[in-house]
Design a protein around this motif. Structure first.
Motif, PDB file in Angstrom:
ATOM      1  N   LEU A 100     -37.297  44.388  40.983  1.00 27.83           N
ATOM      2  CA  LEU A 100     -37.506  43.109  41.660  1.00 27.83           C
ATOM      3  C   LEU A 100     -37.302  43.232  43.168  1.00 27.83           C
ATOM      4  N   SER A 101     -36.382  44.082  43.588  1.00 28.47           N
ATOM      5  CA  SER A 101     -36.165  44.257  45.036  1.00 28.47           C
ATOM      6  C   SER A 101     -37.371  44.915  45.691  1.00 28.47           C
ATOM      7  N   ILE A 102     -38.054  45.797  44.978  1.00 27.89           N
ATOM      8  CA  ILE A 102     -39.250  46.446  45.523  1.00 27.89           C
ATOM      9  C   ILE A 102     -40.400  45.457  45.613  1.00 27.89           C
ATOM     10  N   ILE A 103     -40.529  44.580  44.589  1.00 30.23           N
ATOM     11  CA  ILE A 103     -41.625  43.613  44.574  1.00 30.23           C
ATOM     12  C   ILE A 103     -41.368  42.461  45.536  1.00 30.23           C
ATOM     13  N   TRP A 104     -40.161  41.902  45.505  1.00 25.91           N
ATOM     14  CA  TRP A 104     -39.865  40.686  46.262  1.00 25.91           C
ATOM     15  C   TRP A 104     -39.070  40.936  47.545  1.00 25.91           C
ATOM     16  N   GLY A 105     -38.647  42.171  47.758  1.00 30.75           N
ATOM     17  CA  GLY A 105     -37.798  42.438  48.912  1.00 30.75           C
ATOM     18  C   GLY A 105     -38.543  42.570  50.221  1.00 30.75           C
ATOM     19  N   VAL A 106     -39.842  42.837  50.177  1.00 34.22           N
ATOM     20  CA  VAL A 106     -40.638  43.006  51.389  1.00 34.22           C
ATOM     21  C   VAL A 106     -41.355  41.696  51.695  1.00 34.22           C
ATOM     22  N   ASN A 107     -40.969  41.049  52.777  1.00 28.44           N
ATOM     23  CA  ASN A 107     -41.568  39.770  53.176  1.00 28.44           C
ATOM     24  C   ASN A 107     -42.690  40.027  54.177  1.00 28.44           C
ATOM     25  N   VAL A 108     -43.870  40.295  53.645  1.00 22.84           N
ATOM     26  CA  VAL A 108     -45.014  40.610  54.497  1.00 22.84           C
ATOM     27  C   VAL A 108     -45.396  39.411  55.364  1.00 22.84           C
ATOM     28  N   HIS A 109     -45.317  38.229  54.799  1.00 24.15           N
ATOM     29  CA  HIS A 109     -45.716  37.027  55.541  1.00 24.15           C
ATOM     30  C   HIS A 109     -44.870  36.839  56.801  1.00 24.15           C
ATOM     31  N   GLU A 110     -43.585  37.108  56.703  1.00 24.22           N
ATOM     32  CA  GLU A 110     -42.712  36.967  57.869  1.00 24.22           C
ATOM     33  C   GLU A 110     -43.089  37.958  58.963  1.00 24.22           C
ATOM     34  N   VAL A 111     -43.451  39.174  58.550  1.00 28.85           N
ATOM     35  CA  VAL A 111     -43.887  40.175  59.533  1.00 28.85           C
ATOM     36  C   VAL A 111     -45.150  39.714  60.234  1.00 28.85           C
ATOM     37  N   TRP A 112     -46.093  39.151  59.477  1.00 28.23           N
ATOM     38  CA  TRP A 112     -47.337  38.661  60.072  1.00 28.23           C
ATOM     39  C   TRP A 112     -47.072  37.509  61.041  1.00 28.23           C
ATOM     40  N   GLN A 113     -46.151  36.623  60.678  1.00 27.54           N
ATOM     41  CA  GLN A 113     -45.884  35.451  61.513  1.00 27.54           C
ATOM     42  C   GLN A 113     -45.144  35.805  62.797  1.00 27.54           C
ATOM     43  N   THR A 114     -44.103  36.608  62.665  1.00 27.36           N
ATOM     44  CA  THR A 114     -43.247  36.898  63.818  1.00 27.36           C
ATOM     45  C   THR A 114     -43.713  38.097  64.620  1.00 27.36           C
ATOM     46  N   GLY A 115     -44.445  38.995  63.975  1.00 25.50           N
ATOM     47  CA  GLY A 115     -44.846  40.222  64.647  1.00 25.50           C
ATOM     48  C   GLY A 115     -43.737  41.243  64.761  1.00 25.50           C
ATOM     49  N   VAL A 116     -42.568  40.927  64.172  1.00 18.98           N
ATOM     50  CA  VAL A 116     -41.424  41.848  64.204  1.00 18.98           C
ATOM     51  C   VAL A 116     -41.498  42.749  62.978  1.00 18.98           C
ATOM     52  N   THR A 117     -41.788  44.008  63.184  1.00 19.60           N
ATOM     53  CA  THR A 117     -41.913  44.951  62.085  1.00 19.60           C
ATOM     54  C   THR A 117     -40.564  45.584  61.756  1.00 19.60           C
ATOM     55  N   PRO A 118     -40.395  46.061  60.526  1.00 16.44           N
ATOM     56  CA  PRO A 118     -39.142  46.733  60.168  1.00 16.44           C
ATOM     57  C   PRO A 118     -38.894  47.953  61.048  1.00 16.44           C
TER      58      PRO A 118
END
Length: 722
Positions: A577-595
């Protein structure tokens, strides 16, 4: 340059907006005199005449002249309305909802365009022509404010180098793989109606040349035809098309003959069949249907790992679900701006966004089955196996129906009633050009040449893993024979550690993103990581280890204590579940802040290991009846999954053709909702299942039956000679 030539470009493109990613207001109108002067003072005339055929240019000129100066009556039936019909069939910009809803697509009317029959005085023109509809992608990038730096780099590099964007072979820039990938998800798309005398290269060159007139070093404008359709009623079959129809007709004739022969023998209750008779019966629809849909315990076999049936089918459903969702978002949407809030942002939608892990599920399943069956063969033959036969069987098993799917895609696929939004021209040409790289399983190493059936990169990886599997399984068998089981597991762990280090080093050196969706414009990540075997082999290696454990504990009453078993369930579920739900792609797209780079390296190196461990525990617990697996195993071993599991391979091959064909007919604007996508998914699954049943009964199973009889005959001759 003639004034008509200028109007040709203006009317074809009808660019009433040149927009950039910061959504500045579009330029809604042009000063025609200024527009004309712009082209008159350039070298555009010579480039048009050199790279657009004379017939195409002549018909375009006639179209524009007749549109601006109608000759004769415009009443229905007079023959003078075709220029208006062509113009009316074109998409117009800006569309309704351009600013408020994100409606960037204006497809026009493909059906009206292909119905056009130009009627005019042939004595004063180049002749008659019909309508040809093209779906065009356009992209405008403001170099000073773009939020897509990789796109900036690709375009700016070629612009500043002074690269000649147009070459005799076509629009060279538009054939650059990076540009092709970018244009596939371009911001604006619209339909144009052209004479059918204009070939696809003509249209590419015309739009490419026009793009240059709108581009500058600060703002680059790109247009490229994505797909063109025309009336196919008068098109003659090519040699390849005829050959495909002959081959599929032979298969159908053999199926009919085999079914009739089988029915006669069953009616006569004659069980004595000669080898030739068995070969004919191997094509029987009745015989193969009974094998495909049989769900008894005897049909599964003594060593059948029943839980894999459910896992395989559910993984395939997940793949189809993800592909259907991503494809639906490429339709002419009226509510593009709302898609982020309604689709991407919700927490549970990460199951779709991060659904790429379902591919790793198939690698785990493949490794488990390969190891389980290989160790069984090694036990039977005291550590010996027929490696050439091992490879030949696998090649035939994968390639028979796969080759027919490629053959179909390169030939008669283009003659189906396909809507304009499907990029069939590009797909057909790719399959014509690079089919051999698919059949020889090296297409992932010539990625820049293009892909035929792009999703089949998985098959190439799986085939390489299978070829190398004896390097792990045979030493593991001999280590087990000489020492304890634990030492046999150390050997593949060493391989796993080596590849994990390789992935980590590459991710760090090349600054790979966390996943493909975090930076979907990263061409290097897609070509060097996502599809390369040294970056995808971890789940397969762990699958081999799980298969080894399932095999070696087959005759043992192995019971893990229930506290430890439940802790393993909790740990595996948490990891998955952490692999599936742990990556918030939408937040990266919105903020532009990459991991951070450290997070990206860690995720690339260990995420597939985590998923494979979680799935591996599920398989082992269900196969060996560990605590907590009863209800899960009861579901995964449901009899209905057995035939569906057998059809999974054919569903995999055809679903990426079925979905685009279905969606290509949506030429009108759509307000997309989850309910709408659900209907599309159900329809895509149903049609893919029907196509898969046909492929399985007519091609796959007859070929496998023939292969089995052939090698049985070879071995019987060998024994007779001995």
């Amino acid at each position: 340059m003639k004034r008509s030539h200028i109007w040709i470009l203006f009317l074809l493109v009808e660019v009433n907006s040149c927009f950039s990613f910061n959504f500045e207001p579009p330029r809604i109108s042009f000063d025609y005199e200024d527009f004309a002067y712009k082209f008159t003072t350039s070298d555009f005339k010579g480039e048009i005449e050199e790279f657009v055929s004379e017939k195409c240019l002549g018909d375009l000129t006639t179209f524009v002249e007749r549109l601006l100066n109608p000759i004769g009556s415009l009443e229905p039936g007079s023959g003078g309305r075709w220029p208006l019909k062509m113009w009316d069939a074109m998409g117009k910009y800006p569309t309704d909802g351009f600013f408020t809803q994100g409606n960037f697509i204006s497809p026009g009317s493909p059906s009206s365009c292909v119905e056009v029959e130009a009627i005019f005085d042939t004595a004063s023109s180049k002749g008659q022509f019909a309508g040809k509809y093209c779906y065009v992608t356009m992209l405008s990038v403001n170099q000073s404010s773009s939020t897509m730096p990789i796109l900036d780099d690709v375009l700016r590099e070629r612009h500043t180098r002074g690269l000649n964007l147009i070459s005799p072979s076509g629009a060279a820039f538009l054939n650059v793989p990076e540009a092709r990938a970018l244009l596939g998800g371009g911001l604006g798309k619209f339909g144009i109606c052209l004479p059918d005398s204009c070939s696809f290269p003509d249209i590419e060159n015309l739009l490419g040349l026009y793009s240059l007139t709108l581009s500058s070093l600060d703002e680059l404008f790109i247009m490229s035809p994505q797909n063109c359709i025309e009336n196919q009623s008068d098109k003659a079959f090519e040699t390849g098309d005829i050959l495909f129809l002959i081959i599929i007709s032979i298969f159908l004739a053999l199926v009919a003959l085999g079914t009739l022969y089988d029915w006669i023998h069953r009616w006569q209750k004659d069980t004595s069949l000669a080898p030739t008779d068995n070969w004919i019966v191997g094509f029987s629809l009745q015989y193969n249907c009974s094998k495909l849909f049989r769900v008894t315990e005897a049909s599964r076999g003594e060593d059948h790992l029943s839980c894999l049936d459910g896992i395989r089918f559910l993984s395939m459903s997940w793949v189809l679900l993800s592909h259907a969702y991503s494809s639906c978002l490429g339709l002419p949407l009226k509510n593009m701006f709302h898609v982020g809030d309604e689709f991407v942002e919700p927490f549970l939608f990460r199951t779709i966004l991060n659904g790429y892990v379902c591919v790793d599920s198939f690698f785990v399943l493949s490794g488990v089955l390969t190891a389980y069956l290989t160790f069984k063969e090694l036990d039977r033959n005291e550590g010996w196996m027929n490696v050439p036969l091992f490879y030949i069987h696998r090649y035939i098993r994968l390639t028979g129906v796969y080759a027919m799917m490629i053959f179909f895609s390169a030939t008669v696929y283009k003659y189906l009633d396909i809507g304009p939004l499907n990029n069939v021209e590009f797909e057909v040409q790719m399959c014509k050009d690079v089919w051999y790289s698919n059949l020889l399983y090296y297409n992932i190493f010539v990625f820049e040449q293009g892909f035929c059936l792009g999703h089949t990169w998985f098959l190439t990886n799986d085939f390489y893993f299978f070829l190398l599997s004896p390097l792990l399984t045979i030493p593991m068998w001999w280590i087990t024979k000489k020492s304890k089981r634990i030492w046999a597991l150390v050997y593949p762990l060493i391989w796993l550690a080596i590849f994990t280090i390789i992935i980590a080093v590459l991710a760090y050196a090349k600054d790979w993103p966390l996943s493909s969706l975090v930076d979907f414009m990263d061409y290097d990540y897609q070509s060097e990581s996502y599809i390369k075997p040294w970056c995808r082999c971890q789940p397969y290696i762990l699958g081999l280890m799980v298969g080894y454990l399932v095999h070696t504990t087959k005759k043992q009453n192995l019971r893990i204590s229930w506290p430890l078993s439940y802790w393993l369930w909790i740990a595996s579920t948490g990891i998955a579940l952490s692999i599936i739900w742990g990556v918030n792609v939408h937040e990266v797209w919105q903020t532009g802040v990459t991991p951070t780079l450290v997070a990206s390296v860690f995720f690339n190196a260990f995420s597939r290991i985590g998923w494979a461990l979680a799935l591996g525990w599920l398989i082992f617990a269900c196969c060996r009846g560990q605590a907590g697996s009863f209800w899960i195993n009861s579901f995964l071993t449901w009899e209905g999954f057995v035939p569906l599991s057998r059809l999974t391979y054919c569903i995999f091959l055809c679903h990426c053709t079925v979905i685009p064909v279905m969606l290509s007919f949506f030429t009108h604007h759509i307000y997309v909702t989850h309910f709408f996508v659900t209907l599309i998914i159900l329809a895509a699954f149903t049609i893919s299942l029907m196509v898969a049943i046909f492929m399985c009964l007519v091609i796959e199973m007859p070929l496998l039956n023939s292969e089995k009889l052939f090698f049985s005959w070879i071995f019987s001759l060998r024994k007779t000679s001995l």
